[in-house]
Design an enzyme around this catalytic site. Sequence first.
Site, short mmCIF file in Angstrom:
data_model
loop_
_atom_site.label_atom_id
_atom_site.label_comp_id
_atom_site.label_asym_id
_atom_site.label_seq_id
_atom_site.Cartn_x
_atom_site.Cartn_y
_atom_site.Cartn_z
N THR A 1 38.35 -13.41 -4.77
CA THR A 1 37.30 -12.32 -4.60
C THR A 1 37.39 -11.41 -5.49
OG1 THR A 1 37.45 -12.72 -2.23
CG2 THR A 1 36.22 -10.81 -2.78
N ARG A 29 31.00 -20.55 7.71
CA ARG A 29 31.89 -19.39 8.16
C ARG A 29 31.57 -18.26 6.75
NH1 ARG A 29 35.69 -16.71 4.50
NH2 ARG A 29 37.52 -15.99 5.49
N GLY A 31 33.01 -14.57 5.34
CA GLY A 31 34.19 -13.65 5.56
C GLY A 31 33.64 -12.27 5.34
N ASP A 32 34.67 -11.55 4.77
CA ASP A 32 34.46 -10.13 4.68
C ASP A 32 33.52 -9.57 3.36
OD1 ASP A 32 36.48 -10.77 3.09
OD2 ASP A 32 37.25 -8.86 2.97
N GLY A 53 41.03 -10.43 0.54
CA GLY A 53 42.23 -10.88 1.37
C GLY A 53 41.71 -11.61 2.57
N ASP A 54 42.38 -11.87 3.59
CA ASP A 54 42.11 -12.65 4.60
C ASP A 54 41.03 -11.87 5.37
OD1 ASP A 54 41.83 -13.97 7.03
OD2 ASP A 54 43.76 -13.91 7.77
N GLY A 55 39.79 -12.49 4.98
CA GLY A 55 38.47 -11.91 5.38
C GLY A 55 38.19 -12.08 6.95
#
Lengths: 137, 181
Positions: A1, A29, A31-32, A53-55
């Site tokens: 990202t 899906r 994410g952020d 990161g981990d969205g």
Amino acid sequence: TISMIAIDASGAMAAATSTNGASHKVPGRVGDGPIVGSGSYVDGEVGGCGATGDGDIMMRFLPCYQAVESLRRGLTPQEAADDAVARMVRKFPTISSGIVVVDNQGRHGGAGSGWTFTYAYRGGVMNETVVVSVPPI
Amino acid sequence: SSGLPFVINTWGGPFTAATDAAYLALVNGTAATALDAVEVGCTTCEANQCDGSVGYGGSPDESCETTLDALIMDGATFAAGAVANLRRVRSAVGVARAVMEHTAHTLLAGDQATAFAVQNGFVEEDISTPDSRAACAEWRAAACQPNYRVAVSPDASVSCGPYTPLQVDNTTSAQTQASHD
């Protein structure tokens, strides 16, 4: 990202994020990245923020909104970045995250967790981009 | 601060091409505004695929398809545009800017975002690559591991689907570490 913030010569600010998300995600899906306040956020009166990161987890915390509002309350960019990451780590200790925060004068800081996060910047009359390595919280 | 103009972004390595592109666009005047600069920077990363986590041909989903998410925001006006689960279009941040400038909405998603992109002059095309197809094939050959499904049958930690839901224990929150954005 990639999440980027720019300040032009007049002091105007903008932010953007682009990503292809997480590998092997469930189709549909999101994410952020495209979420305002999560993937990035900017208020030219204060500053801006970009995140990676981990969205799936990060989008629940709106870390970039949090960081910019922390700038508004008087925290430095480094303090704002540390605080936003710490809030996520408190609930999810193993989260992989990274955020970069810059105020409207170009003062900047970064924080991350779960990996060694890096960010890049170039401003003023710099001849080349500088990369900053951020040890995990 | 090193002074203005100023560009900053997540990650180093291949991502510095985006930093340079945005910064030089501001310095050289090809980007008239900060908004133009972040679009130039992210578009550069999309075209270069940066480290594989941006742009076409990366992060295939369970069905082997690459989809893109992007956001752009103006710090002066609070105008914002975004696309989510954008299919078959390479220029995600460009479409996000079109959402910002040609709608009163903030976020478009999925096939309708693709249709909007085409209406605004973007090309619809296959955005998978031999590498992304190979990565997906390897994932399937490895029993679809790692895997984001939880509380399903068969057990997603050892098996591919199709899956059916099992009774859920809501006292714990699932946190997988399969991948990241």
